[in-house]
Design an enzyme around this catalytic site. Structure first.
Site, PDB file in Angstrom:
ATOM      1  N   ASP A 475      10.330  13.882   0.070  1.00 56.41           N
ATOM      2  CA  ASP A 475       9.616  13.190   1.144  1.00 56.41           C
ATOM      3  C   ASP A 475       9.096  14.173   2.190  1.00 56.41           C
ATOM      4  O   ASP A 475       9.516  15.357   2.238  1.00 56.41           O
ATOM      5  CB  ASP A 475      10.564  12.167   1.798  1.00 56.41           C
ATOM      6  N   ASP A 545       4.244   2.998   2.039  1.00 55.75           N
ATOM      7  CA  ASP A 545       5.443   2.279   2.479  1.00 55.75           C
ATOM      8  C   ASP A 545       5.173   0.777   2.548  1.00 55.75           C
ATOM      9  O   ASP A 545       6.098  -0.007   2.743  1.00 55.75           O
ATOM     10  CB  ASP A 545       5.887   2.777   3.862  1.00 55.75           C
TER      11      ASP A 545
HETATM   12  C1  GLA Z   1       9.721   7.428   4.098  1.00 57.41           C
HETATM   13  C2  GLA Z   1       9.465   6.954   2.677  1.00 57.41           C
HETATM   14  C3  GLA Z   1      10.362   5.803   2.343  1.00 57.41           C
HETATM   15  C4  GLA Z   1      11.802   6.191   2.547  1.00 57.41           C
HETATM   16  C5  GLA Z   1      12.004   6.691   3.960  1.00 57.41           C
HETATM   17  C6  GLA Z   1      13.391   7.242   4.163  1.00 57.41           C
HETATM   18  O1  GLA Z   1       9.248   6.559   5.030  1.00 57.41           O
HETATM   19  O2  GLA Z   1       8.130   6.628   2.495  1.00 57.41           O
HETATM   20  O3  GLA Z   1      10.148   5.385   1.014  1.00 57.41           O
HETATM   21  O4  GLA Z   1      12.150   7.187   1.623  1.00 57.41           O
HETATM   22  O5  GLA Z   1      11.091   7.720   4.296  1.00 57.41           O
HETATM   23  O6  GLA Z   1      13.577   7.735   5.418  1.00 57.41           O
END
Ligand code: GLA
Length: 725
Positions: A475, A545
């Site tokens: 990430d 997201d």
């Molecule tokens: C980001 C990702 C999510 C999740 C969060 C965790 O927002 O896009 O899918 O992994 O971080 O903090």
């Protein structure tokens, strides 16, 4: 042979699957563009030059026979500042004496059977390659222009290597990857704009005299503007019209421009963003620019997308995974957020054992002292207070269910509240004496520094070494705000953003490539760093997201303009949706999530037997069509930005199988639903369509169309299958 040099006319013909790209070296030694479009014969093309000589009120230079050239009026393979060229330069260089003029003239060329890889950056592999070397002997700069063509796809890959061939230091203030002249101004510029949870919305701007420009200044490609631009002939549709698309294989600050010049030429150019950029080129040193992949389509937007999809799947994305059946994951993020313990995780995994879900992914919150997003990043060791028995306990449990185990990391980040920050505050990017900007309560690691990269590689790799991990989600949840490295001297701070990209690619080489059995998924607060360079390392990227099916029709539609469906990670999540509060049927959520690398992300520990049967049936259905997602051709039939409907069609390369997914947003009483016309079938083949119970020809299906049978509900979907008989 796909690249031919005709000595008599000094013309280069570069041929892709269905295009010809041609330019020649004129009397002054200038690389002058002739043609890029549908494949043509290797004929002399001089008659097509817009200008042959000096134009009125134009400055000009001459060749040894006294023939004059107004550079500004010629179609150029590379533009530069000086020698009568007033267009956007491809390169800007400053000599020690302050001289900023450039004149790059032909020096030599070589044709290579296979493209050499760029040493420090991802790029397409294979493909016959022309290296054209131009030199400015007075200025001491050489430019190697790389052109790579592919017989199996309609893209040409371009980049430029800049070399200091003089006796003194040079300062590059701009070092773009390519310049492509197109004739005429009747084009619209297509780009993909967005933001968090609203990634990659197509936007059109008419070409006007002057410059149409998109960029990122974030040291990341970003969700705001994807590193992509297409020039679409006016009136272009999904299936008709000439389109030139550019996709930069680059993950840091970029720029792409379309400059309409007064003589009717349209120059497309770009690469590393020159805002805040400068690069000191010492004597004998070189700077490689990132690769630009240029797609040509005479079949509208759909043709361009298919050219990019083929190029990325066949020549960029990790060959170990790209066309292999993907892990079907259960990810705990939307199911638990930070609030979990071993028992909860075990229950989520156990609930979906034997459904076809084959990988459990433990998301954020397993390390350091991380119980919310304020702490722990950079401390890549397990939080045993939260996970009793460490990672081993949950990994053993997942493996005992016959599933694989995946783990979340955010390697480029550091929390102020972390052991690593307390020990090494200097690892965080920052300018001495200035306050750092917070974003999601976190700072960024200065990965331009080798010692910081070593720390990241060692700490992440230790977790991979000591545990049986099959899958990693990488990430990246914020962008750089302090563009400064303690390791760079004052006169080299302009190199920061590009060095960030180089540091990132080195990290990926050392973590991703060094763990060939581990499947890596990319992520960036959803899909904020969805670019071809990241796809080299991460065979799929979490697309957004926003997991709401309705929103996803638009996000996945926009993303598919450039990126193949198999690169988009798409999960079925809970209803009402956490981002929108919207309720959608489980079938719709699955049908839309199946148009990508599918998975599930919800608290499955509450599942009953009926839920399990349903999920198993969905995954069986997905597996049936997975090869179409991985290898098929995409035809976008209905655009969700234009109305209530969305429809995608996936067709196997041999056209023996296809699947159509249709979706409708809002239902209306007394609605007339018009037929949807399939595309991409073989008109002569006979197809069995089980949902209609008929066997008919491709020609009939594509001309007559099919009326979708949609239930009286909102947010509903319908699927059709086509099998050759
Ligand atoms: C980001 C990702 C999510 C999740 C969060 C965790 O927002 O896009 O899918 O992994 O971080 O903090």
């Amino acid at each position: 042979m796909a690249i031919i040099f005709d000595k008599q006319t000094s013309t280069f013909y570069l041929e892709g699957k269905s295009y010809t790209y041609a330019f020649f070296i004129n009397g002054r030694g200038y690389a002058e563009h002739l043609y890029f479009g549908n494949k043509i014969g290797r004929d002399p093309l001089f008659f097509s030059r817009l200008c042959d000589g000096a134009k009125s009120f134009a400055a000009y230079t001459s060749d040894k026979n006294g023939k004059s050239y107004s550079y500004n009026s010629l179609k150029a393979e590379i533009t530069f500042f000086g020698n009568s060229d007033y267009r956007e330069p491809t390169v800007c260089v400053e000599a020690e004496n302050g001289d900023r003029l450039t004149e790059l003239l032909y020096s030599s060329h070589t044709i290579l059977k296979e493209k050499p890889q760029i040493s420090a950056m991802p790029s397409l592999d294979g493909g016959e390659t022309l290296v054209l070397t131009l030199e400015d002997k007075i200025g001491g700069l050489a430019a190697d222009l790389y052109y790579t063509v592919y017989e199996d796809t309609d893209v040409i890959a371009r980049r430029i290597v800049y070399r200091n061939i003089g006796q003194k230091k040079l300062k590059l203030d701009r070092a773009y990857s390519f310049c492509l002249p197109i004739v005429g101004h009747d084009y619209d510029v297509l780009t993909l704009r967005g933001s968090w949870a609203r990634e990659r919305t197509p936007q059109y701007t008419p070409v006007h005299i002057g410059v149409c420009s998109i960029d990122s200044k974030r040291s990341s490609s970003s969700a705001v503007l994807n590193p992509f631009m297409a020039l679409c002939e006016k009136g272009t549709t999904e299936n008709h019209g000439e389109v030139f698309g550019v996709s930069l294989v680059y993950s840091s600050s970029f720029v792409l421009k379309a400059e309409a010049v007064e003589n009717g030429v349209l120059n497309i150019l770009g690469g590393i963003n020159d805002f805040g950029f400068s690069w000191t080129l010492d004597v004998g040193c070189e700077l490689e620019s990132p690769e630009a992949v240029i797609a040509y389509s005479a079949e509208g937007l759909g043709g361009m997308s298919r050219a990019f999809h083929d190029a990325f799947r066949d020549h960029l994305i990790n060959k170990r995974f790209v066309k292999k059946s993907r892990p079907v994951v259960i990810n705990n993020w939307e199911g638990t957020y930070f609030n979990f313990d071993n028992e909860k995780l075990k229950a989520i995994a156990s609930a979906v054992a034997n459904t076809g879900i084959d990988t459990f992914v433990l998301d954020d919150g397993w390390f350091g002292k991380r119980n919310d997003d304020r702490s722990g990043l950079g401390d890549w060791f397990v939080n045993t207070e939260k996970l009793e028995g460490g990672l081993k306990a949950i990994i053993d449990h997942v493996h005992s269910l016959g599933m694989r185990f995946g783990l979340w990391f955010e390697p480029e980040m550091i929390s102020e509240d972390s052991e690593i920050f307390r020990a090494h505050p200097d690892y965080a990017i920052g300018v001495p004496g200035r306050e750092r900007c917070y974003s999601r309560y976190q700072y960024m690691m200065d990965i331009t520094r080798p010692d910081v990269r070593d720390y990241i590689v060692e700490s992440v790799t230790r977790v991979l070494r000591e545990n049986e991990i099959d899958y990693v989600k990488w990430d990246y949840n914020r962008n750089v705000t302090e563009f400064y490295s303690l390791s760079l001297p004052a006169d080299r701070q302009g190199e920061f953003s590009h060095r960030y990209a180089l540091g990132l690619y080195e990290l990926c080489e050392r973590i991703v490539e060094a763990n060939p059995k581990v499947f890596f998924e990319g992520c960036s607060g959803g899909g904020s760093r969805f670019d071809p360079a990241m796809l080299k390392y991460f065979s799929q990227i979490w697309t957004s997201d926003d997991s709401d099916a309705e929103e996803r029709t638009r996000i996945q539609y926009g993303t598919s303009i450039v990126y193949p469906l198999s690169s988009m990670s798409c999960h079925v999540s809970v209803t009402p949706n956490h981002q929108t509060g919207r309720e959608a049927p489980m079938k719709t959520r699955a049908d839309i999530a199946h148009l990508g690398a599918t998975g599930y992300e919800l608290d499955t520990s509450a599942f009953n037997d009926e839920d399990r049967v349903l999920v198993k049936a969905q995954i069986d259905e997905y597996k049936e069509m997975e090869s179409l997602v991985l290898e098929g051709d995409l035809y976008r039939l209905l655009n969700p930005f234009d109305g209530e409907f969305f429809a995608f069609m996936l067709v196997s390369k041999d056209k023996s199988r296809a699947e159509m997914t249709i979706y409708r947003r809002m239902g209306r009483p007394n609605e007339s639903i018009l037929p949807v016309k399939p595309l991409g079938l073989d008109s002569k083949k006979q197809y069995y369509v089980p949902e209609l119970g008929v066997i008919v020809s491709g020609s009939t299906l594509m001309n007559v169309g099919i009326i979708p049978k949609l239930p009286k509900e909102d947010f509903v979907s319908y699927k059709l299958h086509f099998e050759e008989k």
